[in-house]
Design an enzyme around this catalytic site. Sequence first.
Site, PDB file in Angstrom:
ATOM      1  N   SER A 168       9.869  14.246 -17.595  1.00 26.65           N
ATOM      2  CA  SER A 168      10.350  13.906 -18.979  1.00 26.65           C
ATOM      3  C   SER A 168      11.028  12.590 -18.845  1.00 26.65           C
ATOM      4  O   SER A 168      11.837  12.188 -19.735  1.00 26.65           O
ATOM      5  CB  SER A 168      11.284  14.929 -19.814  1.00 26.65           C
ATOM      6  OG  SER A 168      12.643  15.010 -19.167  1.00 26.65           O
ATOM      7  N   GLU A 212      17.657 -10.573 -10.555  1.00 23.99           N
ATOM      8  CA  GLU A 212      17.787  -9.550  -9.751  1.00 23.99           C
ATOM      9  C   GLU A 212      17.482  -9.870  -8.390  1.00 23.99           C
ATOM     10  O   GLU A 212      16.590 -10.756  -8.141  1.00 23.99           O
ATOM     11  CB  GLU A 212      17.557  -8.239  -9.968  1.00 23.99           C
ATOM     12  CG  GLU A 212      18.050  -7.628 -11.379  1.00 23.99           C
ATOM     13  CD  GLU A 212      17.916  -6.230 -11.767  1.00 23.99           C
ATOM     14  OE1 GLU A 212      18.368  -5.714 -12.744  1.00 23.99           O
ATOM     15  OE2 GLU A 212      16.883  -5.710 -11.045  1.00 23.99           O
ATOM     16  N   HIS A 254      19.353   1.726  -2.012  1.00 21.75           N
ATOM     17  CA  HIS A 254      19.908   1.117  -2.847  1.00 21.75           C
ATOM     18  C   HIS A 254      21.238   0.427  -2.070  1.00 21.75           C
ATOM     19  O   HIS A 254      21.951   1.174  -1.249  1.00 21.75           O
ATOM     20  CB  HIS A 254      20.410   1.545  -4.264  1.00 21.75           C
ATOM     21  CG  HIS A 254      20.817   0.443  -5.220  1.00 21.75           C
ATOM     22  ND1 HIS A 254      21.776  -0.219  -5.420  1.00 21.75           N
ATOM     23  CD2 HIS A 254      19.772  -0.075  -6.307  1.00 21.75           C
ATOM     24  CE1 HIS A 254      21.858  -1.227  -6.175  1.00 21.75           C
ATOM     25  NE2 HIS A 254      20.628  -1.023  -6.977  1.00 21.75           N
ATOM     26  N   ARG A 260      16.169  -5.528  -1.458  1.00 24.37           N
ATOM     27  CA  ARG A 260      16.925  -4.589  -1.326  1.00 24.37           C
ATOM     28  C   ARG A 260      16.914  -3.952   0.073  1.00 24.37           C
ATOM     29  O   ARG A 260      17.884  -3.709   0.814  1.00 24.37           O
ATOM     30  CB  ARG A 260      16.490  -3.296  -2.230  1.00 24.37           C
ATOM     31  CG  ARG A 260      17.037  -3.669  -3.623  1.00 24.37           C
ATOM     32  CD  ARG A 260      16.696  -2.655  -4.663  1.00 24.37           C
ATOM     33  NE  ARG A 260      17.165  -2.691  -5.906  1.00 24.37           N
ATOM     34  CZ  ARG A 260      16.621  -2.013  -6.983  1.00 24.37           C
ATOM     35  NH1 ARG A 260      15.792  -0.784  -6.577  1.00 24.37           N
ATOM     36  NH2 ARG A 260      17.205  -2.108  -7.964  1.00 24.37           N
ATOM     37  N   HIS A 309      17.564   5.863  -2.893  1.00 26.33           N
ATOM     38  CA  HIS A 309      17.512   5.465  -4.360  1.00 26.33           C
ATOM     39  C   HIS A 309      15.959   5.457  -4.798  1.00 26.33           C
ATOM     40  O   HIS A 309      15.858   6.026  -6.019  1.00 26.33           O
ATOM     41  CB  HIS A 309      17.876   3.930  -4.603  1.00 26.33           C
ATOM     42  CG  HIS A 309      17.845   3.202  -5.833  1.00 26.33           C
ATOM     43  ND1 HIS A 309      18.466   3.719  -6.691  1.00 26.33           N
ATOM     44  CD2 HIS A 309      17.087   2.360  -6.435  1.00 26.33           C
ATOM     45  CE1 HIS A 309      18.292   3.133  -7.838  1.00 26.33           C
ATOM     46  NE2 HIS A 309      17.313   2.433  -7.760  1.00 26.33           N
ATOM     47  N   ARG A 318       9.950  -1.752  -2.888  1.00 20.51           N
ATOM     48  CA  ARG A 318       9.945  -1.896  -4.266  1.00 20.51           C
ATOM     49  C   ARG A 318      10.913  -3.094  -5.015  1.00 20.51           C
ATOM     50  O   ARG A 318      12.013  -3.190  -4.625  1.00 20.51           O
ATOM     51  CB  ARG A 318      10.238  -0.681  -5.182  1.00 20.51           C
ATOM     52  CG  ARG A 318      10.404  -1.168  -6.670  1.00 20.51           C
ATOM     53  CD  ARG A 318      10.653   0.336  -7.359  1.00 20.51           C
ATOM     54  NE  ARG A 318      12.113   0.713  -7.417  1.00 20.51           N
ATOM     55  CZ  ARG A 318      12.999   0.368  -8.043  1.00 20.51           C
ATOM     56  NH1 ARG A 318      13.005  -0.848  -9.037  1.00 20.51           N
ATOM     57  NH2 ARG A 318      14.153   0.950  -7.760  1.00 20.51           N
TER      58      ARG A 318
END
Length: 534
Positions: free
Chosen positions: A13, A116, A245, A291, A352, A387
């Site tokens: 969900s 970012e 992360h 990252r 992460h 990512r």
Amino acid sequence: MPRLHFDTLIIGSGLAGLTLALNLASGRKVGLITKKALLDGASGWAQGGIAATLSQEDSSESHIRDTLVAGAGLCNEAVTRYVVENGPQAIQWLISQGVPFTRDHDNGTGYHLTQEGGHSVRRVIHAADATGQAVQLTLIDQARNHPNITVLEHHVAIDLITSAKLSHLPAAGDGKSNRCYGAYVLNSATGQVQTIGAGNTVLATGGAGKVYLYTTNPDTATGDGIAMGWRAGCRIANMEFIQFHPTCLYHPHAKSFLISEAVRGEGGLLKLPDGSRFMPWHDARAELAPRDIVARAIDFEMKKRGLDCVYLDISHKPEDFLKEHFPNIYKRCLEFGIDITRQPIPVVPAAHYTCGGIVTDLNGKTDLDNLYAIGETAHTGLHGANRLASNSLLECLVFGQAAAKDITVEAPESAVDLPDWDESRVTNADEEVVISHNWDELRRFMWSYVGIVRTTKRLERARRRIELLREEINEYYATFHVTSDLLELRNLVDTADLIVLSAMLRHESRGLHYSRDYPELLPQARDTVLKRQG
């Protein structure tokens, strides 16, 4: 229990599952199951925002280039272009649903955009520092009230129902390929197992952060969809690329609290205990490096100096600015006695994001007929070896919409007679402490042996321990009634094995996978693709 049948069964969900459900519900009967409450997944924890080309200073080519650079040569360029070019309309869809993004009329977009790590311009739209929660609450309200969406909370998927497992079920159109017909699902409130059939089944269960001792993920992130897809015969790709992360709040009572990438994007500086910066020593982009680079730099400095943590300092910014842009981070840190307007934040890296997953095409289709995978569960080729920040929610949106379009091309299928779950040869568990002990052991050795920096010897040790755990868990699974804890542990062990095996097969250091035994980059970038035998 009575059997259920839906045109489409969505397992999970988060943003991917909700996007798909709402885009299908105008003409299909949709079942949406989630193993806890609707808001308990990782999407609701996302702080930073969603990356998309929204301003005149930005372009699709720039966003594509930033994604490819971060992905260290392993991004699928066609998929990256597809996602980026569909990003702006996906954001407009969220706005039309009523998501309250932070406004800013000074930049021509009407919304505040932040920058970012890894991004060359400001392109991240957000709702203060709780974007995921704002998006999820908006979509959950619509899903709960839609007449064509049946929401089943506290329902844990056990395994997919496929023609390969049940010989009386017809295979795919060619008569040879495997086909999915739904899933067996545990109602954790009652302990009963339900048979749910579906014309199409979609895995949208998120990632596998809980395979590690320290993670920014919620307790629900146990690799369920990846493990179920693997057991059903799907190919799995690039599981060695687990994103750590760089900045998780370091405090004994601060479980899994992420300090958003946006803090560094707005000028936060990483410092040692003496107040000196260290990121410029590791990368020219300093705190705005991708990252993987920042996480390795922090790990290096902590191990070199014997530190428990490093510090993220944004106290040089005005107090009003920090309270406006990071209200939740400010409030949460204050609860632990840290005033971010006056003090640096103690941080450590933590698991992460799962960049690999079930191999899919541009519509979210897997190797099994009538089975889709979307969101963090899937490997689309967008993220490559690392990512880019805030591309995850973008992927959920774009592939949720793409899967909906593909599913609606065909007319809904009629129900097929499926067998009930067989519990005739199992009993109640005698010692459930075995589950908690095995869970703890798995997460600890994965953190120690398959973390930010790896060696072949460490990976071999992890593999041996996984084999021993799997023997115990399989015996337990075959002997006793299933429970949600047992199912999650079973999925974690399968997922951990996929991570370790993938890491052992990659004889180089690329992106998020760094090996001391293979520190160099190979001249050709290739995906690690695992396929089940037999």
